[in-house]
Enzyme design. Structure first.
Site: not given
Length: 177
Positions: A36, A101
């Protein structure tokens, strides 16, 4: 159980609701923290990304090496909250949604709503199940990051739950959205 082919249309996303069980088939991309940061560097320099964000799903995971005869090893989700500083900008740039998650920040939820996108939850501890759903895996960017490199995965019947829908409803909250 909803059986969905990727990429998802706006209409398909609008019909998903927090708590829905889905099976996805198609292309997804893995990216964790380091990847990222690299994507942001490319965006900041106005350079081409290694994949088209428009409608794409990023899976917050780092696939393990494939055992003989498999496309991928274990491929369980990582904690999504670690990507909260990245998700809104990528959603605003066209990202179709994320898979991970756990909960996401209020800012990320607002970006999901604003962009009419979706966040899917994968089951922690089920990495072998997810790895078995991967039919093809190719490292497409930043191989020097090893497990944090970006992989393009072809998945079939990838089991997920809609965690945050395009209306901001979340499985992690009781009608607070």
């Amino acid at each position: 159980m909803k059986m969905l082919k990727l990429p998802l249309s706006e209409e398909e996303i609008s019909q998903l609701h927090a708590g829905d069980s889905v099976m996805l088939s198609g292309t997804i991309y893995t990216a964790r923290d380091c990847a990222h940061k690299r994507l942001f560097d490319l965006l900041d320099k106005n350079e081409q990304l290694p994949f088209d964000l428009n409608g794409a799903l990023i899976y917050y995971a780092g696939p393990c090496p494939a055992p003989k005869g498999k496309a991928c090893g274990s491929c369980g989700p990582t904690t999504s909250a670690r990507m909260n500083s990245f998700a809104p900008r990528l959603l605003d740039a066209g990202l179709g949604g994320m898979i991970g998650k756990g909960e996401m920040s209020r800012e990320t939820v607002e970006s999901i709503k604003r962009n009419k996108k979706v966040y899917f939850a994968a089951i922690g501890g089920a990495g072998a199940i997810y790895g078995n759903a991967v039919k093809k895996s190719d490292c497409i960017a930043f191989p020097e990051l090893l497990s944090e490199a970006i992989h393009q995965l072809q998945v079939e019947n990838f089991p997920l739950v809609v965690a945050i829908d395009c209306y901001g409803k979340s499985i992690y909250e009781n009608d607070k959205n």
